[in-house]
Enzyme design. Sequence first.
Site, PDB file in Angstrom:
ATOM      1  N   CYS A   2      35.414  -6.833 -26.040  1.00  0.00           N
ATOM      2  CA  CYS A   2      34.505  -7.388 -25.040  1.00  0.00           C
ATOM      3  C   CYS A   2      33.254  -6.529 -24.882  1.00  0.00           C
ATOM      4  CB  CYS A   2      35.218  -7.459 -23.703  1.00  0.00           C
ATOM      5  SG  CYS A   2      36.747  -8.391 -23.768  1.00  0.00           S
ATOM      6  N   ARG A  27      30.654  -6.247 -32.163  1.00  0.00           N
ATOM      7  CA  ARG A  27      32.016  -5.916 -31.737  1.00  0.00           C
ATOM      8  C   ARG A  27      32.949  -7.121 -31.814  1.00  0.00           C
ATOM      9  NH1 ARG A  27      32.794  -1.102 -28.768  1.00  0.00           N
ATOM     10  NH2 ARG A  27      30.882   0.088 -28.774  1.00  0.00           N
ATOM     11  N   TRP A  75      36.565 -11.039 -25.942  1.00  0.00           N
ATOM     12  CA  TRP A  75      37.459 -11.056 -27.102  1.00  0.00           C
ATOM     13  C   TRP A  75      38.843 -11.283 -26.501  1.00  0.00           C
ATOM     14  CZ3 TRP A  75      37.688 -10.226 -32.423  1.00  0.00           C
ATOM     15  CH2 TRP A  75      38.894  -9.738 -32.934  1.00  0.00           C
ATOM     16  N   ASN A  99      35.841  -5.389 -18.877  1.00  0.00           N
ATOM     17  CA  ASN A  99      36.367  -5.001 -20.200  1.00  0.00           C
ATOM     18  C   ASN A  99      37.646  -4.212 -19.981  1.00  0.00           C
ATOM     19  OD1 ASN A  99      34.182  -6.001 -21.485  1.00  0.00           O
ATOM     20  ND2 ASN A  99      33.423  -4.047 -22.259  1.00  0.00           N
ATOM     21  N   GLY A 100      38.609  -4.361 -20.880  1.00  0.00           N
ATOM     22  CA  GLY A 100      39.851  -3.583 -20.765  1.00  0.00           C
ATOM     23  C   GLY A 100      41.019  -4.478 -20.437  1.00  0.00           C
ATOM     24  N   GLU A 474      50.384   2.941 -48.168  1.00  0.00           N
ATOM     25  CA  GLU A 474      49.147   2.671 -47.433  1.00  0.00           C
ATOM     26  C   GLU A 474      48.118   3.788 -47.677  1.00  0.00           C
ATOM     27  OE1 GLU A 474      47.770   0.277 -46.166  1.00  0.00           O
ATOM     28  OE2 GLU A 474      46.260   1.091 -44.817  1.00  0.00           O
ATOM     29  N   LYS A 478      44.489   3.135 -49.305  1.00  0.00           N
ATOM     30  CA  LYS A 478      43.225   3.583 -48.690  1.00  0.00           C
ATOM     31  C   LYS A 478      42.405   4.366 -49.705  1.00  0.00           C
ATOM     32  CE  LYS A 478      43.013   1.654 -46.092  1.00  0.00           C
ATOM     33  NZ  LYS A 478      43.734   0.629 -45.597  1.00  0.00           N
ATOM     34  N   GLU A 481      41.030   2.055 -52.487  1.00  0.00           N
ATOM     35  CA  GLU A 481      39.989   1.163 -51.961  1.00  0.00           C
ATOM     36  C   GLU A 481      38.657   1.894 -51.819  1.00  0.00           C
ATOM     37  OE1 GLU A 481      42.171  -2.092 -49.039  1.00  0.00           O
ATOM     38  OE2 GLU A 481      41.891  -0.082 -48.252  1.00  0.00           O
ATOM     39  N   HIS A 497      62.712   9.220 -61.724  1.00  0.00           N
ATOM     40  CA  HIS A 497      63.143   8.131 -62.605  1.00  0.00           C
ATOM     41  C   HIS A 497      61.982   7.571 -63.430  1.00  0.00           C
ATOM     42  CE1 HIS A 497      67.117   8.283 -60.897  1.00  0.00           C
ATOM     43  NE2 HIS A 497      66.629   8.126 -59.679  1.00  0.00           N
ATOM     44  N   LYS A 593      36.800  -8.313 -46.357  1.00  0.00           N
ATOM     45  CA  LYS A 593      37.606  -8.029 -45.153  1.00  0.00           C
ATOM     46  C   LYS A 593      38.643  -9.125 -44.927  1.00  0.00           C
ATOM     47  CE  LYS A 593      38.513  -5.616 -41.541  1.00  0.00           C
ATOM     48  NZ  LYS A 593      39.252  -4.381 -41.827  1.00  0.00           N
TER      49      LYS A 593
HETATM   50  C1  G6P Z   1      42.132  -8.092 -47.653  1.00  0.00           C
HETATM   51  C2  G6P Z   1      41.612  -6.828 -46.991  1.00  0.00           C
HETATM   52  C3  G6P Z   1      42.774  -5.885 -46.664  1.00  0.00           C
HETATM   53  C4  G6P Z   1      43.810  -6.614 -45.830  1.00  0.00           C
HETATM   54  C5  G6P Z   1      44.297  -7.888 -46.525  1.00  0.00           C
HETATM   55  C6  G6P Z   1      45.172  -8.724 -45.619  1.00  0.00           C
HETATM   56  O1  G6P Z   1      42.584  -7.798 -48.914  1.00  0.00           O
HETATM   57  O2  G6P Z   1      40.670  -6.165 -47.816  1.00  0.00           O
HETATM   58  O3  G6P Z   1      42.290  -4.774 -45.937  1.00  0.00           O
HETATM   59  O4  G6P Z   1      44.885  -5.762 -45.582  1.00  0.00           O
HETATM   60  O5  G6P Z   1      43.180  -8.692 -46.884  1.00  0.00           O
HETATM   61  O6  G6P Z   1      44.392  -9.178 -44.559  1.00  0.00           O
HETATM   62  P1  G6P Z   1      44.961  -9.664 -43.186  1.00  0.00           P
HETATM   63  O7  G6P Z   1      43.746 -10.095 -42.404  1.00  0.00           O
HETATM   64  O8  G6P Z   1      45.874 -10.811 -43.461  1.00  0.00           O
HETATM   65  O9  G6P Z   1      45.678  -8.530 -42.538  1.00  0.00           O
END
Ligand code: G6P
Length: 598
Positions: A2, A27, A75, A99-100, A474, A478, A481, A497, A593
């Site tokens: 928000c 935002r 939001w 907000n909050g 993960e 990261k 990516e 293995h 994204k």
């Molecule tokens: C794309 C993004 C990732 C994300 C994936 C799943 O590949 O680059 O960062 O984890 O989609 O997206 P979601 O919105 O379903 O979490």
Amino acid sequence: MCGIVGYIGNNEKKQTIINGLKELEYRGYDSAGLAVMKDGEMNFFKAVGKLENLSNKCSSFSSEGYGFAIGHTRWATHGKPTEINAHPHLGQYSCVIHNGIIENYKEIKDKLEQSGITFLSQTDTEVIVQLFEFYAKDTDIFEAFKKTIDELRGAFAILLITKKDPNRVFFAKNAAPLIIGKNQENEIYFASGDAPLIGLCEEVIYLEDLSLGYASKEELAIFENHKLKQNSFTKLSGDKAFAKKDGFRFFMEKEIYEQSRVMSEVLMGRINGDEVVFDELENEDLSTIEEITLCACGTSYHAAMASAYLFERLAKIKAKVEIASEFRYRDAVIKPNSLFIVISQSGETADTLEALKIAKEQGAKTFAICNVDNSNIVRLAHLSLLTRAGIEKGVASTKAFATQVLTLWMLAIFIAQKKKLDISTEIKALLHTPNCVKVNAKLHEKIHRLSKRYLDGHGFFFIGRDVFYPLALEGALKLKELSYLHAEGYPAGEMKHGPIALADSKLYTIALMPKNMLYEKTKSNVEELIARDSTVLSISPLEFDLSDDFIKTNEQSHYMCEFFEMMVITQLLAMEISIRLGNDVDMPRNLAKSVTVE
Ligand code: G6P
């Protein structure tokens, strides 16, 4: 998240507010509204969707001359993004923007409803204006405002205006940002971030937590912990792009630093004593579920994997994890009495959406863990929980992942409670998680220094056991990516293995070695790699002399606290390596994204 803007002065107020809200558009929001007070008369407008819709709604309204106005972009967290739920929220003669999250809104709402007050919206915010008018019936206006704020628990930045005191704007702040700005024309501005104030105000006050007060043409009174404070303005910097990133170099960095706050927001209103409570699931019987299938893509898939360990360990329910793009074509069998959970930051990922449709068609009970209310995935699933991460701008997900894992962990505890299983150590650990992800400047500096040693080599292995295996996946995701270097996540015990064949000094191993989860076992696996001359960066609360580099974490009493602390380290490491390599941190090549195609 928000956004808030407020204004006192002679300018055209409607336009001033809309211009300010535009600066907060980045935002994310799903509805907007504003209210203008002039000559004792109050006008308000609300619209779902973009600010343009709000602009069109009030196109024939104008407000020249002295007065004040407040505006908000919402939001959705409590209640769908509808016009009724958009701010400002109205009482008989006052209105409020916020907000909050008001943690105790249900208690307040129940109390007010018992005394005959009717609520129009589904939001937590409406209780503020209703409670204020309840107190204003028989007390002075500022006293009524103070009494209202004293009763609220949670995070809030609030602006309230009332026809009963048409010359003042009342404000309050706790655990959500609120800034007051002024200029030489004697105008006063309010905003939830710097961006709307740049170019309009020379000086600002960043309100402290637990402060409240009022502002008028003549007076600005700020009380902190009920004591009147001397107003101390500071100079406002003039860089808009910098302001939008809250002073950080990248959105990703800002989002990593935000994790502590958003994790507090995930918990807000959902812990009662030693229990997890989800209003959204009040009438659901989840205790009879025999099997859970978790399905997602990318980072959300890693959150799913981590939570599978928690559903089995805490709720004693068989849990399996599916990659959505695989699930949708493999004629999977879904048993009756099973719960199908999809996890998605955006709520729009095509593969996840399709998997959800298939599960629903097969008669499974479906559940969405998602950051975006009213997204396709939330609308389609039978049940949903919002992860409250706020908009995430960095393509490489950070805070969205943290809030997904936290929400899923809470869901596992929630189901365990319904099954009367022992979860005695979990709540304390849950409440501690926002502290575990706070970024310490010394740690960040150390990671920055270490990063220069990890810019080449023939690959990275992130290794861990149990939930630290999905965290390793993960961490590796990261890194690839952002740095475009090859990185894999692997179960520590599985290295021997096969992958150990790659070990030499140019193979970099990032070892996650928590104290509270299989420490000795992981240590043996790391030693096997060290014996083959792999270069090892170990992350652990326990000193480990054999590794080449070492990042010491805090002693925690629960492995999930270690999980979140190590998560931040892997995020910062990937970011710092990427910066050194000159890559675009916020928009890595080839990535999107939200992936709405197959
Ligand atoms: C794309 C993004 C990732 C994300 C994936 C799943 O590949 O680059 O960062 O984890 O989609 O997206 P979601 O919105 O379903 O979490």
